[in-house]
Design a protein around this motif. Structure first.
Motif, PDB file in Angstrom:
ATOM      1  N   ALA A 153       0.821  -1.409  -0.041  1.00  0.00           N
ATOM      2  CA  ALA A 153       0.009   0.006  -0.037  1.00  0.00           C
ATOM      3  C   ALA A 153       0.836   1.346   0.060  1.00  0.00           C
ATOM      4  N   GLY A 154       2.105   1.190   0.263  1.00  0.00           N
ATOM      5  CA  GLY A 154       2.951   2.434   0.581  1.00  0.00           C
ATOM      6  C   GLY A 154       2.734   3.128   1.765  1.00  0.00           C
ATOM      7  N   SER A 155       1.808   2.724   2.618  1.00  0.00           N
ATOM      8  CA  SER A 155       1.609   3.281   3.898  1.00  0.00           C
ATOM      9  C   SER A 155       0.737   1.999   4.765  1.00  0.00           C
ATOM     10  N   PRO A 156       0.764   2.642   5.943  1.00  0.00           N
ATOM     11  CA  PRO A 156      -0.098   1.775   6.827  1.00  0.00           C
ATOM     12  C   PRO A 156      -1.534   1.928   6.629  1.00  0.00           C
ATOM     13  N   ARG A 157      -2.078   1.630   5.794  1.00  0.00           N
ATOM     14  CA  ARG A 157      -3.849   1.963   5.431  1.00  0.00           C
ATOM     15  C   ARG A 157      -4.476   0.902   6.154  1.00  0.00           C
ATOM     16  N   TRP A 158      -3.873  -0.447   6.126  1.00  0.00           N
ATOM     17  CA  TRP A 158      -4.863  -1.434   6.740  1.00  0.00           C
ATOM     18  C   TRP A 158      -4.029  -1.950   8.194  1.00  0.00           C
ATOM     19  N   THR A 159      -4.843  -2.517   8.933  1.00  0.00           N
ATOM     20  CA  THR A 159      -4.278  -3.398   9.970  1.00  0.00           C
ATOM     21  C   THR A 159      -4.474  -4.562  10.070  1.00  0.00           C
ATOM     22  N   VAL A 160      -3.543  -5.473  10.393  1.00  0.00           N
ATOM     23  CA  VAL A 160      -3.602  -6.903  10.538  1.00  0.00           C
ATOM     24  C   VAL A 160      -3.713  -7.268  12.145  1.00  0.00           C
ATOM     25  N   THR A 161      -4.658  -8.184  12.319  1.00  0.00           N
ATOM     26  CA  THR A 161      -4.508  -8.980  13.743  1.00  0.00           C
ATOM     27  C   THR A 161      -4.726 -10.403  13.588  1.00  0.00           C
ATOM     28  N   ARG A 164      -4.636 -17.195  16.922  1.00  0.00           N
ATOM     29  CA  ARG A 164      -4.429 -18.820  16.343  1.00  0.00           C
ATOM     30  C   ARG A 164      -4.550 -18.935  14.863  1.00  0.00           C
ATOM     31  N   ALA A 165      -3.300 -18.235  14.173  1.00  0.00           N
ATOM     32  CA  ALA A 165      -3.097 -18.362  12.981  1.00  0.00           C
ATOM     33  C   ALA A 165      -4.007 -17.971  11.841  1.00  0.00           C
ATOM     34  N   GLU A 166      -4.920 -17.342  12.506  1.00  0.00           N
ATOM     35  CA  GLU A 166      -6.136 -16.749  11.734  1.00  0.00           C
ATOM     36  C   GLU A 166      -5.990 -15.130  11.593  1.00  0.00           C
ATOM     37  N   ALA A 167      -5.900 -14.590  10.486  1.00  0.00           N
ATOM     38  CA  ALA A 167      -5.917 -13.105  10.234  1.00  0.00           C
ATOM     39  C   ALA A 167      -6.972 -12.290   9.874  1.00  0.00           C
ATOM     40  N   THR A 168      -7.118 -11.196  10.563  1.00  0.00           N
ATOM     41  CA  THR A 168      -8.106 -10.136  10.067  1.00  0.00           C
ATOM     42  C   THR A 168      -7.717  -8.989   9.715  1.00  0.00           C
ATOM     43  N   VAL A 169      -8.025  -8.498   8.664  1.00  0.00           N
ATOM     44  CA  VAL A 169      -7.722  -7.183   8.020  1.00  0.00           C
ATOM     45  C   VAL A 169      -8.508  -6.246   7.981  1.00  0.00           C
ATOM     46  N   THR A 170      -8.114  -5.004   8.736  1.00  0.00           N
ATOM     47  CA  THR A 170      -9.112  -4.052   8.694  1.00  0.00           C
ATOM     48  C   THR A 170      -8.894  -2.577   8.005  1.00  0.00           C
ATOM     49  N   GLY A 171      -9.419  -1.617   7.877  1.00  0.00           N
ATOM     50  CA  GLY A 171      -8.997  -0.502   7.190  1.00  0.00           C
ATOM     51  C   GLY A 171     -10.009   0.002   6.116  1.00  0.00           C
ATOM     52  N   THR A 172      -9.554   1.111   5.258  1.00  0.00           N
ATOM     53  CA  THR A 172     -10.417   1.513   4.064  1.00  0.00           C
ATOM     54  C   THR A 172      -9.871   0.759   2.983  1.00  0.00           C
ATOM     55  N   PHE A 173     -10.756   0.334   2.054  1.00  0.00           N
ATOM     56  CA  PHE A 173     -10.434  -0.119   0.956  1.00  0.00           C
ATOM     57  C   PHE A 173     -11.329   0.215  -0.112  1.00  0.00           C
ATOM     58  N   ARG A 174     -10.598   0.915  -1.349  1.00  0.00           N
ATOM     59  CA  ARG A 174     -11.154   1.426  -2.438  1.00  0.00           C
ATOM     60  C   ARG A 174     -12.300   0.653  -2.802  1.00  0.00           C
ATOM     61  N   CYS A 193      -3.166 -19.710   8.360  1.00  0.00           N
ATOM     62  CA  CYS A 193      -4.002 -20.633   7.797  1.00  0.00           C
ATOM     63  C   CYS A 193      -5.474 -20.004   7.099  1.00  0.00           C
ATOM     64  N   ALA A 194      -5.635 -18.888   7.491  1.00  0.00           N
ATOM     65  CA  ALA A 194      -6.688 -18.104   6.881  1.00  0.00           C
ATOM     66  C   ALA A 194      -6.703 -16.604   7.245  1.00  0.00           C
ATOM     67  N   ALA A 195      -7.552 -15.814   6.298  1.00  0.00           N
ATOM     68  CA  ALA A 195      -7.451 -14.343   6.411  1.00  0.00           C
ATOM     69  C   ALA A 195      -8.665 -13.982   5.815  1.00  0.00           C
ATOM     70  N   HIS A 196      -9.241 -12.821   6.622  1.00  0.00           N
ATOM     71  CA  HIS A 196     -10.751 -12.424   6.602  1.00  0.00           C
ATOM     72  C   HIS A 196     -10.472 -10.673   6.368  1.00  0.00           C
ATOM     73  N   VAL A 197     -11.446 -10.336   5.697  1.00  0.00           N
ATOM     74  CA  VAL A 197     -11.662  -8.801   5.639  1.00  0.00           C
ATOM     75  C   VAL A 197     -13.157  -8.700   5.713  1.00  0.00           C
ATOM     76  N   PRO A 198     -13.269  -8.034   6.955  1.00  0.00           N
ATOM     77  CA  PRO A 198     -14.809  -8.044   7.196  1.00  0.00           C
ATOM     78  C   PRO A 198     -15.665  -6.863   6.313  1.00  0.00           C
TER      79      PRO A 198
END
Length: 199
Positions: A153-161, A164-174, A193-198
């Protein structure tokens, strides 16, 4: 996760005519359990492991040292990598699923599998590599994923948490494409093992 995500490189290899003492020193020096054996064209013709070296250098006949050739060498004792290597090599492509590679290792009772792409040796996966990729903590996975997303992204636009090896990505998406990119980038982190974008 793919074989290419866990493989070690560069690969430390030996030649079929190298002395077995040289192969043993190389395995010890680089702390690896096996080394591919390459011919003069760089093609895999075998693999030599610690087990191969032990099996052929520890004599089963305690009187072997009493029989010598005219040149003073022990009778029937191997001297080159060719004499002790395993010629039927189990290999895997870089895109192979790591779980399948692990299953093959267990089924075939091998500890290392060379990774080959179009007949070119590009890496090697050992049992240790697989275990290492499995035991990465959530904090390490999160830092790795965050770095990849920030770099893209070139900047910290998104945040990952990561939990238990499952990732959630939050932030603003175009748009939906960015959501998919963030998901795919996060899933490429070895150990996630898995990634989610709410929504």
């Amino acid at each position: 996760m793919r074989a290419s995500d866990a493989m070690s490189r560069p690969v430390h290899a030996v030649g079929p005519d190298d002395p077995i003492e040289q192969a043993a020193a190389m395995l010890i020096g680089y702390e690896v359990t096996a080394a591919p054996v390459l011919d003069s064209y760089g093609r895999i013709v075998g693999i030599v492991s610690e087990g191969d070296l032990l099996r052929h250098r520890v004599p089963t006949d305690p009187t072997l040292h009493m029989r010598r050739h005219a040149d003073g060498t022990d009778a029937d004792r191997p001297h080159t990598v060719r004499d002790v290597m395993t010629s039927k090599v189990v290999t895997t492509p870089p895109e192979a699923d790591l779980a399948d590679v692990a299953a093959t290792m267990l089924d075939r009772d091998v500890r290392s599998v060379p990774v080959v792409d179009d007949d070119e040796l590009v890496g090697i996966v050992s049992r240790r590599d697989i275990v290492r990729s499995m035991v990465r903590t959530d904090a390490v996975l999160q830092a790795d994923a965050q770095h990849r997303l920030d770099e893209y992204a070139g900047s910290p636009r998104w945040t990952v948490t990561v939990h238990r090896a499952e990732a959630t990505v939050t932030g603003t998406f175009r748009d939906e494409v960015e959501r998919q990119i963030a998901t795919v980038l996060t899933r490429t982190v070895p150990g996630i093992c898995a990634a989610h974008v709410p929504a």
